[in-house]
Design an enzyme around this catalytic site. Structure first.
Site, short mmCIF file in Angstrom:
data_model
loop_
_atom_site.label_atom_id
_atom_site.label_comp_id
_atom_site.label_asym_id
_atom_site.label_seq_id
_atom_site.Cartn_x
_atom_site.Cartn_y
_atom_site.Cartn_z
N ARG A 1 -10.03 0.96 8.36
CA ARG A 1 -9.56 -0.39 8.68
C ARG A 1 -10.62 -1.20 9.39
NH1 ARG A 1 -3.84 0.57 8.73
NH2 ARG A 1 -2.74 -1.39 8.99
N ARG B 1 11.76 -5.58 4.93
CA ARG B 1 11.42 -4.16 4.74
C ARG B 1 12.34 -3.26 5.55
NH1 ARG B 1 5.53 -1.93 5.58
NH2 ARG B 1 5.73 -2.90 7.63
N LYS C 1 0.84 -1.21 0.00
CA LYS C 1 0.00 0.00 0.00
C LYS C 1 0.87 1.26 0.00
CE LYS C 1 -2.13 -1.11 3.87
NZ LYS C 1 -1.44 -2.38 4.18
N ARG D 1 10.97 -1.53 11.10
CA ARG D 1 9.86 -1.14 11.96
C ARG D 1 9.72 -2.10 13.14
NH1 ARG D 1 4.75 0.18 8.18
NH2 ARG D 1 3.71 -1.05 9.79
N ARG E 1 -1.03 -8.92 13.26
CA ARG E 1 -1.55 -7.93 12.30
C ARG E 1 -2.35 -8.63 11.21
NH1 ARG E 1 3.94 -5.34 10.79
NH2 ARG E 1 2.80 -4.16 9.22
#
Ligand code: AP5
Ligand code: MG
Length: 214
Positions: free
Chosen positions: A88, A123, A13, A156, A167
């Protein structure tokens, strides 16, 4: 264009929002980036958010609706925006509609849970502007440094295996029902998250009918 990007954690996203924002010349409003900035700046919002984000849980709807409505009322969102990470929950989608914020399209970027885990473990994210990179799939030009703002690239806190699993399960329980919500309104379009970044971008552009990629 008033666009919502929907998809599981790690779907791309944030990556596609960057590309679309440039192409469409509209701002990206990323709730994840807003919350992480608040945590970094140690604001009251940041203190609340960190209690949820670090476990992979959702920040309460009333908090999120307040900050997003405020942000969307600013001048730079007048001609459109890309919402990354909001809504969300169905309650958040209802709140947008109740506030009279009319969305043009909702773009679903879909990837498997297996791909999510692979992507998030590699990431890196800019600690300054929040731009996402990947050590293999989308590296920065200079190791550890953001191409856009020169900020330091970091992992992160919520990108560890246990939190990623939380998540994902919250996404399936609370966020996925939003697909049907916008499908009923005729606003949902979908792009498959491909292995190659440029292929995903092509799918995204085709789904939105906004012409060729560079
Ligand atoms: P948020 O920051 O929104 O996280 P998320 O939804 O879990 O999504 P991510 O940012 O992890 O993934 P992404 O889809 O942006 O993927 P990316 O482009 O980075 O939210 C974080 C937390 O904040 C939530 O858990 C919650 O606690 C809270 N929160 C936020 N909004 C909220 C709300 N509305 N209500 C309540 N709580 C809220 O890509 C991932 C990686 O893959 C990158 O490394 C990238 O380089 C790579 N990649 C991307 N595309 C490709 C491709 N096609 N091929 C190969 N690699 C790719
Ligand atoms: Mg993101």
């Amino acid at each position: 264009m008033k666009l919502i990007l929907l998809g599981p954690p790690g779907a791309g996203k944030g990556t596609q929002a960057e590309i679309l924002s440039e192409k469409l010349n509209v701002k990206t409003i990323s709730t994840g980036v807003m919350l992480r900035t608040a945590i970094k700046e140690k604001t009251e919002l940041g203190e609340t958010a960190s209690r949820y984000i670090n476990d992979g849980k959702l920040v309460p709807d009333d908090v999120m609706v307040g900050i997003v409505k405020e942000r969307l009322s600013q001048k730079d969102c007048k001609n459109g925006f890309i919402l990354d990470g909001f809504p969300r929950t169905i309650a958040q989608a209802d709140a947008l509609a109740d506030a009279g914020i009319d969305i043009d399209k909702v773009l679903l970027i879909d990837v498997s849970d297996e791909t999510v885990i692979k992507r998030l473990s590699g990431r890196r994210e800019c600690s300054g502007c929040g731009t996402p990179y990947h050590v293999d799939f989308n590296p920065s030009e200079k190791d550890g440094v953001c191409d856009k703002c020169g900020g330091e690239l970091i992992c992160r806190k919520d990108d560890n295996e246990e939190t990623i699993k939380n998540r994902l399960s919250i996404y399936h329980e609370q966020t996925e029902p939003i697909k049907a919500y916008y499908e009923k309104l005729g606003k949902l379009v979908a792009a498959k998250g491909r292995e190659e970044l440029k292929d995903t971008t092509q799918e995204v552009f085709a789904a939105l009918g906004i012409g060729e990629t560079k």
